[in-house]
Each structure stands twice: as structure tokens, then as C-alpha cells.
Design a protein around this motif. Structure first.
Motif, PDB file in Angstrom:
ATOM      1  N   UNK A   1       0.582  -1.262   0.130  1.00  0.00           N
ATOM      2  CA  UNK A   1       0.253  -0.209   0.185  1.00  0.00           C
ATOM      3  C   UNK A   1       0.887   0.966   0.020  1.00  0.00           C
ATOM      4  N   UNK A   2       1.710   1.379   0.587  1.00  0.00           N
ATOM      5  CA  UNK A   2       2.293   1.962   0.297  1.00  0.00           C
ATOM      6  C   UNK A   2       3.388   2.701  -0.595  1.00  0.00           C
ATOM      7  N   UNK A   3       3.885   1.729  -1.142  1.00  0.00           N
ATOM      8  CA  UNK A   3       4.444   1.629  -2.490  1.00  0.00           C
ATOM      9  C   UNK A   3       3.887   2.439  -3.538  1.00  0.00           C
ATOM     10  N   UNK A   4       2.553   1.519  -3.420  1.00  0.00           N
ATOM     11  CA  UNK A   4       1.266   1.890  -4.691  1.00  0.00           C
ATOM     12  C   UNK A   4       1.072   3.259  -4.626  1.00  0.00           C
ATOM     13  N   UNK A   5       0.900   3.972  -2.452  1.00  0.00           N
ATOM     14  CA  UNK A   5       0.874   5.229  -2.556  1.00  0.00           C
ATOM     15  C   UNK A   5       1.170   5.863  -3.405  1.00  0.00           C
ATOM     16  N   UNK A   6       3.158   5.907  -2.486  1.00  0.00           N
ATOM     17  CA  UNK A   6       3.928   6.795  -2.902  1.00  0.00           C
ATOM     18  C   UNK A   6       4.037   7.197  -4.329  1.00  0.00           C
ATOM     19  N   UNK A   7       4.391   5.950  -5.039  1.00  0.00           N
ATOM     20  CA  UNK A   7       4.446   5.779  -6.708  1.00  0.00           C
ATOM     21  C   UNK A   7       2.933   5.633  -7.519  1.00  0.00           C
ATOM     22  N   UNK A   8       2.081   5.084  -7.067  1.00  0.00           N
ATOM     23  CA  UNK A   8       0.421   5.544  -7.598  1.00  0.00           C
ATOM     24  C   UNK A   8      -0.221   6.420  -7.666  1.00  0.00           C
TER      25      UNK A   8
ATOM     26  N   UNK B   1      -8.769  -4.888   3.395  1.00  0.00           N
ATOM     27  CA  UNK B   1      -8.427  -4.531   4.650  1.00  0.00           C
ATOM     28  C   UNK B   1      -9.076  -3.038   4.766  1.00  0.00           C
ATOM     29  N   UNK B   2      -9.168  -2.200   5.297  1.00  0.00           N
ATOM     30  CA  UNK B   2     -10.129  -0.549   4.933  1.00  0.00           C
ATOM     31  C   UNK B   2      -8.875   0.064   5.803  1.00  0.00           C
ATOM     32  N   UNK B   3      -8.132  -0.448   6.563  1.00  0.00           N
ATOM     33  CA  UNK B   3      -6.829  -0.075   6.655  1.00  0.00           C
ATOM     34  C   UNK B   3      -5.504   0.893   5.994  1.00  0.00           C
ATOM     35  N   UNK B   4      -5.178  -0.242   5.670  1.00  0.00           N
ATOM     36  CA  UNK B   4      -4.177  -0.525   4.475  1.00  0.00           C
ATOM     37  C   UNK B   4      -4.954   0.473   3.106  1.00  0.00           C
ATOM     38  N   UNK B   5      -5.663   0.188   3.183  1.00  0.00           N
ATOM     39  CA  UNK B   5      -6.924   1.073   1.670  1.00  0.00           C
ATOM     40  C   UNK B   5      -6.540   2.347   2.112  1.00  0.00           C
ATOM     41  N   UNK B   6      -6.821   3.021   3.262  1.00  0.00           N
ATOM     42  CA  UNK B   6      -6.732   4.467   3.984  1.00  0.00           C
ATOM     43  C   UNK B   6      -5.209   4.965   3.758  1.00  0.00           C
ATOM     44  N   UNK B   7      -4.361   4.078   4.198  1.00  0.00           N
ATOM     45  CA  UNK B   7      -2.945   4.384   4.056  1.00  0.00           C
ATOM     46  C   UNK B   7      -2.387   4.998   2.819  1.00  0.00           C
ATOM     47  N   UNK B   8      -3.605   3.827   2.246  1.00  0.00           N
ATOM     48  CA  UNK B   8      -2.760   4.081   0.258  1.00  0.00           C
ATOM     49  C   UNK B   8      -2.890   5.958  -0.072  1.00  0.00           C
ATOM     50  N   UNK B   9      -4.543   6.422   0.656  1.00  0.00           N
ATOM     51  CA  UNK B   9      -4.675   7.714   0.610  1.00  0.00           C
ATOM     52  C   UNK B   9      -3.834   8.498   1.382  1.00  0.00           C
ATOM     53  N   UNK B  10      -2.963   8.395   1.833  1.00  0.00           N
ATOM     54  CA  UNK B  10      -2.137   8.923   3.037  1.00  0.00           C
ATOM     55  C   UNK B  10      -0.884   8.802   2.579  1.00  0.00           C
ATOM     56  N   UNK B  11      -0.932   7.727   1.670  1.00  0.00           N
ATOM     57  CA  UNK B  11       0.688   8.213   1.510  1.00  0.00           C
ATOM     58  C   UNK B  11       0.808   8.115   0.240  1.00  0.00           C
ATOM     59  N   UNK B  12      -0.515   8.283  -0.871  1.00  0.00           N
ATOM     60  CA  UNK B  12      -0.716   9.017  -1.679  1.00  0.00           C
ATOM     61  C   UNK B  12      -0.293  10.857  -2.004  1.00  0.00           C
ATOM     62  N   UNK B  13      -0.772  11.288  -0.650  1.00  0.00           N
ATOM     63  CA  UNK B  13      -0.813  12.218  -0.141  1.00  0.00           C
ATOM     64  C   UNK B  13       0.187  13.096   0.277  1.00  0.00           C
ATOM     65  N   UNK B  14       1.046  12.217   0.763  1.00  0.00           N
ATOM     66  CA  UNK B  14       2.853  12.688   1.221  1.00  0.00           C
ATOM     67  C   UNK B  14       3.192  12.797   0.487  1.00  0.00           C
ATOM     68  N   UNK B  15       3.074  11.506  -0.740  1.00  0.00           N
ATOM     69  CA  UNK B  15       3.723  11.165  -1.902  1.00  0.00           C
ATOM     70  C   UNK B  15       3.999  11.887  -3.125  1.00  0.00           C
TER      71      UNK B  15
END
Lengths: 157, 514
Positions: free
Chosen positions: B209-216, B415-429
């Protein structure tokens, strides 16, 4: 904005280190590195680097303000802040509706909202795209890969 | 030498199974499409497609994901040549002569030549992998925890110094990745760290999720921010039936040594942790220009200026597999995601992988060769088809990326926590990309976090709490000296750049004031 981003990194680093320091043992009973040793070490390095970064950015900001005053800054790269905010908000709406509406309907909703903002005046195309893309992704994940996607309150998978 | 052929034979027997071949074709084709879209690199492509490989055999899955990795190198050049927009950072150098070639009416020969050059570089890379991987794995068998920790540090340092403009922000990015890796249960004491009582965090923060969030998501938001969705599409059409589509004999003969030089330079850059295809391609271009008798032709549409970076970036993507397989140390964001995928399937890269899983390692290497063969055929035959992808406006690609990111992340563990983590890391990315941080360093540190902590603590225990262990062993001392040298060089270069910038500002102020 850049300074705010750097400050939030510093605040996160402080919170991380403080939490690690107060909840974890840096050294165990035999005096060897404990569960908190590496996290606290990383935290301290984070505080030092993010703190230094904030100071540098403050200095750069001051220097830029002074230079801009003397040179007269009028060049600004074209950015699309509103569009970025819209996409970020739509992603949040997508996630909020994901469990409630179920995966398929939330995908359709996201596509419709997105295209009605970014691809206006193409109603039929937007409708078709908003149905076909989610249908394809749904088929791939729910049917072919058998991933457990949420059904939502309407029990529509 | 006999061993190499025997190993490759074993690898080919694994790679040519119908299932592996089908997924290899899917992987390289997807990779080409991923490479076509600017801002959507192989790291994002691999991360987003990991969930789709869950039902596959680990070898098949890695063969497909690796296909995306080196397929993106081929695809990224198409946009570099045709619209002067590199689809991938590793193809930036290809724009220097690729686009002028297209402007001079030689787009067809340039596209064919890039495919041939990529194939040559990829093939040389695979041959060198066969020679170097077992040797490095054998050498690495003597490594202790201190050497491994220093290699992790060296890899991150090279990534932050060579790929980014700002060393400090690169270091912060890497430390941020280490901090995320600390979440979960401590392997030694069993204590929960940074879980805040949440059962979903006990297992730690999963890298996907972190990689998809940051890169995607992060890259996507950045592309929106710079207005890529508002750009008009450029209609292009090609026919390989046309005579002008093919390179001339002169193109090949003039570039014969460029093929070899570019491949060797690229491979060496790929093997060095943190260096990779981008540095390799830029280095190959610079050296080619330096050794040329007619350097003034470079930048005006010179075929050697396209061949050099193309052979180099493909040889580098093969070379990057050497430290990944033999040491378990990835050198870039894309190989960090590949490492995460390997770990996910219970395959621990390192010196013992080649001993314990020879069929996997050699199958992967052989598949890279087959992938290159497929890519050169696909590249040439399907250029008109791939060019059609450029007709799709970016605003219609955005929903595809967002939906694949969200559904793919949720499908991992429901997991919705991982899905929200995706959104958060997306904004951080997005913020990291905008303000000059290094998302690749964050992902690399996240993937290597556990290894870094374990090897660091083991080193301290072996050294009775003293840090002298990092300079008392010969290999450790050598690595420590390289690390110190890189830091000193980066600081000196930065100070010099700062002086030049300050002087420029002072000169501008003097001109304004009088």
C-alpha cells in the motif's frame, strides 16, 4: 506550503521519537539494545535532519523574499491546485463509499464524478466509460482473481 | 563457462513452460504500456499489479513483474522519441537525440534502432548476470551483519545522492521509510511498537500500500498538479510497411561500438546499488559524446546518441538484478518493490537463494532473455499499435490508475486500514515529489528496514556494543570508506553549487541595482 510540509515532517518525527522513547525499552535488562533502540536512534536522526531542513528552508524563504523584493518576482509555473484538490477529494469520497455502496457502485460513482468534472459535455461517453471500466475491473478482481470485494448496504457486489 | 550454459539450460526449461511464457508476454506488454505514460514508472506499475499475481505460482508471478520492469524501459523511449516526453526517468537521455531524429523525419528508424539497442543491451546484461550473480553470491556468503548493514546504507546513500538534487531530503525520505518499518512486533523481544493497540498493525505496515500510494497515487496527483490532464493529445501514425520506417546499414555500422560501450557502462551502473538505469543511460550518453570524433552532431539527431542510452538503460535494468538476487539489496524503487514481492512469496534473496532455489533464479534470468526477444519483436511489429495509446487523453487514464490502486490495495488483505494508508501515502507522496524528497528512498528503506535493524543490532552485539566493528573487518572498512567518501563528495559538490548560485544571485542584484 513547502515549509508547512517540512514542519509536519518535523512534528511527525518528534511524535515518533517521543512515543518510542516513552513506550519502548531502549536497553533490555542485560544492558543490550532493546525493542526501542533502533526506533529511537532513527527518531533522533529524523529530528536532527528534519529540524535542520526546516531551518534551511526558513533561511531560503527569507533570502527568496529579499531577492524577489529587489528583482521583482513575477514568474510562477502554471499549476493546477484546484484540480489536484478535486482528485484528492474524489479519492476520499471513493474510499468513504467503498464499504457503504460496495466496490462496483463506488467505482461507478467515482468515474461519474471524475469525468463530470474533467470531461464535461461528453455525457454519453462518460456514462459508458463509468460503467465499462468498473465492470472490467470488477470482472478481473472479483470473478477471475476471486478477491473478496465489499458488497455494500445494497448487497451489490 | 560450461556451468553458465547448464544453468541457462535449467532456466530456459523453467521459463519456456506455457504458463510462464503467457505471463511473460502479459508482463512485457503491460510494461511497455506503463512506460508510455509519463509519470507512471515501473515501480508504480509493479506495485499496482502485485495483487493481480496472487493466484499465480511465485516463479510465474516474478517473471511477469520483472517483465513489467524491463518492458517499461522499451515503452518509455517511444514517448521520448515521438513527443520529447520521457515516459520513465531512465529514458530522459534518449530524448536528447531521439526527439531531434523524429523532428528530422527519422522517427521510424529511431524507434526500430531503440528496440534493437534495447535488445542488445538487455542481452548483454543477461549474459553478464549469468557470469556475475553466482560469483557475487559466492563472495557475499562471507559477509557478516556489519557488511550487510553497510551495503544497505550504501545503497540508500547512492540512491539519495545520485538520483536526487537534495541529499538532506533524500536522507529524510530514507529515515521516514525506516520509521514506517518499525511499526509492528519486535522480532527479538516480542514487544509491540507503534501499533496503538490496533490488531491490524501488529503485523507491521505492509510495503505494497505504501509503494502504491507513493508511486501510484502520489505520481498521479503530481501529474494532475502540473497539468498533464489538460494537455492536448498529439495524433501520430506509423506504418512499418513504409521504406522510411527502417534504419539504414550506415546507422548500424556507425553505432557498432556504441552498442558494446553502452551495454557495459549500463550494466556496471545497474550493479551498483542506488545507481541504476537513469545514471547508466546519462553516463553512457556523456561518454559516447566524449569519445566521438564529431561530438557536435550529438543533440542534433545522431543515432549513436540514441543507441548509447538505450543499450545502457536496458543493460542496467538487467544489472540491477545482480545485487537484488545475490545480496537481497535492491538499487531502485522498482527493484525495491520487486524485492518486496519476492519476500511476499517467501523467497529470501541473498547468497543462499541461488543455492536453494536455482530453478527460480535461473528461470528468472532466462525469462529476461526471452522477454527481451519478445520485446524487440513487439516493439518493432506493434509500434503503430503502441503509438495509438498516446491518443488516449491522460484524463481518461486517471480513473483507471485510481481504481486499480484502490481495488488492488483492498484485495491484498481486505483491509480498509491499508486502503486508507494508500490514500495518506498518496498525499504524502505528492508532497514528497513536489518538494524534492525521494519516494524511492522511502520504499527502499521500508523494504530493507527489518534487515537494517537486525544487522545493525547483530553487529553491535558482536562488537560488544562498539561501532568499531564497522571498520575492523576489511570489507566493512572498505564499505565504510566508500560511504564516507560519498558523503564528503556530496557535501563538497553541494557547497560548490551553493557558491555558484549565490554568486549568480549577487550578480543579478548588482545588475538590477545599478
Amino acid at each position: 506550503m513547502q515549509l508547512l510540509f517540512s514542519i509536519s515532517f518535523l512534528v511527525a518525527s518528534l511524535a515518533f521519537t517521543l512515543h518510542g522513547w516513552t513506550t519502548l525499552d531502549v536497553l533490555d535488562s542485560l544492558g543490550r539494545p532493546g525493542a526501542g533502540f533502533f526506533p529511537v536512534l532513527i527518531g533522533v536522526l529524523l529530528i536532527l535532519t528534519t529540524g535542520w531542513n526546516c531551518i534551511k528552508e526558513l533561511a531560503t524563504r527569507r533570502a527568496l523574499v529579499n531577492t524577489d523584493e529587489q528583482l521583482g518576482s513575477d514568474s510562477q509555473d502554471e499549476v493546477h491546485g484546484l484540480d489536484t484538490l478535486v482528485v484528492a477529494t474524489l479519492i476520499v469520497v471513493f474510499l468513504l463509499s467503498f464499504k457503504v455502496l460496495g466496490s462496483f457502485l463506488s467505482m461507478v460513482l467515482f468515474c461519474l464524478l471524475f469525468l463530470s468534472w474533467f470531461n464535461r459535455q461528453k455525457l454519453v461517453f462518460n456514462l459508458l466509460y463509468s460503467l465499462l471500466l468498473p465492470a472490467g475491473v470488477y470482472l478481473l478482481f472479483a470473478v477471475v482473481l476471486r478477491a473478496g470485494l465489499p458488497a455494500g448496504i445494497l448487497d451489490f457486489h | 563457462m560450461g556451468d553458465i550454459f547448464a544453468n541457462l539450460g535449467l532456466g530456459l526449461s523453467v521459463a519456456v513452460s506455457p504458463g510462464n511464457l503467457v505471463f511473460l508476454i502479459i508482463g512485457v506488454s503491460v510494461g511497455m504500456v506503463v512506460g508510455l505514460f509519463p509519470g507512471f514508472g515501473p515501480a508504480a506499475g509493479i506495485a499496482i499489479l502485485i495483487p493481480m499475481t496472487f493466484g499465480l505460482d511465485p516463479t510465474t508471478a516474478i517473471i511477469m513483474l520483472s517483465g513489467i520492469y524491463y518492458g517499461a524501459m522499451y515503452g518509455g523511449t517511444i514517448t521520448s522519441i515521438l513527443i520529447n516526453t520521457p515516459g520513465e526517468s531512465a529514458t530522459v537521455a534518449s530524448t536528447l537525440d531521439g526527439y531531434p531524429l523524429a523532428r528530422n523525419g527519422r522517427a521510424g528508424p529511431a524507434l526500430v534502432m531503440q528496440a534493437v539497442a534495447s535488445f542488445f543491451g538487455g542481452t548483454v546484461g543477461v549474459i553478464l548476470i549469468c557470469a556475475f550473480t553466482p560469483a557475487l553470491a559466492g563472495f557475499a556468503a562471507s559477509f557478516g551483519p556489519s557488511e550487510y548493514f553497510l551495503i544497505v546504507v550504501l545503497g540508500l546513500l547512492l540512491l539519495t545522492t545520485m538520483m536526487g538534487d537534495n541529499l538532506l531530503k533524500g536522507v529524510i525520505s530514507a529515515l521516514f521509510g525506516f520509521a514506517i518499518a518499525m511499526v509492528g512486533v519486535d522480532a527479538v523481544s516480542g514487544a509491540q511498537r507503534f501499533t496503538f493497540g490496533s490488531p491490524e498493525l501488529i503485523g507491521g505496515i505492509y510495503f505494497v500500500p505504501v509503494a502504491i500510494g507513493l508511486f501510484g497515487i502520489g505520481e498521479l496527483l503530481h501529474c494532475i498538479h502540473i497539468g498533464q490532464h489538460r494537455q492536448e493529445v498529439q495524433k501520430l501514425s506509423f506504418s512499418f510497411m513504409s521504406k522510411d520506417f527502417w534504419p539504414t546499414i550506415k546507422d548500424y555500422t556507425e553505432s557498432k561500438f556504441t552498442f558494446i560501450r553502452g551495454s557495459v557502462i549500463g550494466f556496471i551502473a545497474g550493479v551498483l546499488p542506488g545507481s541504476g538505469a537513469t545514471i547508466g543511460s546519462i553516463l553512457a550518453y556523456s561518454i559516447e559524446k566524449k569519445v566521438a570524433k564529431d561530438p557536435e552532431k550529438f543533440g542534433q539527431g545522431e543515432m549513436r546518441g540514441l543507441v548509447a542510452p538505450e543499450t545502457a538503460n536496458n543493460a542496467a535494468s538487467a544489472g540491477a538484478m545482480v545485487p537484488l538476487i545475490s545480496l537481497g539489496i535492491p538499487g531502485s524503487g522498482a527493484t525495491a518493490v520487486l524485492l518486496g514481492a519476492l519476500l511476499m512469496w517467501g523467497l529470501q534473496p541473498g547468497p543462499m537463494l541461488i543455492v536453494n532455489k536455482p530453478d527460480f533464479v535461473w528461470g528468472l534470468i532466462a525469462s529476461m532473455y526471452l522477454g527481451n526477444v519478445m520485446l524487440v519483436i513487439i516493439s518493432i511489429v506493434a509500434i503503430p499499435l503502441f503509438v495509438k495509446f498516446l491518443d488516449v487523453p491522460y484524463r481518461l487514464v486517471v480513473p483507471v490508475i485510481v481504481i486499480l490502486c484502490v481495488i488492488g490495495t483492498f484485495a491484498l488483505h481486505s483491509s480498509m486500514i491499508e486502503t486508507w494508508l494508500l490514500a495518506i501515502t498518496g498525499v504524502v507522496g505528492f508532497g514528497m515529489k513536489k518538494f524534492g524528497y525521494s519516494p524511492a528512498a522511502t520504499v527502499l528503506a521500508l523494504v530493507l528496514g527489518a534487515m537494517a535493524e537486525n544487522t545493525f543490532l547483530q553487529s553491535l552485539i558482536i562488537g560488544d556494543g562498539s561501532l568499531s566493528i564497522f571498520i575492523s573487518r576489511p570489507i566493512s572498512l572498505f564499505l565504510s570508506c566508500i560511504i564516507a567518501g560519498i558523503i564528503i563528495m556530496a557535501v563538497v559538490l553541494r557547497a560548490r553549487r551553493g557558491r555558484i548560485r549565490r554568486k549568480a544571485v549577487a550578480d543579478a542584484l548588482t545588475q538590477v541595482n545599478g
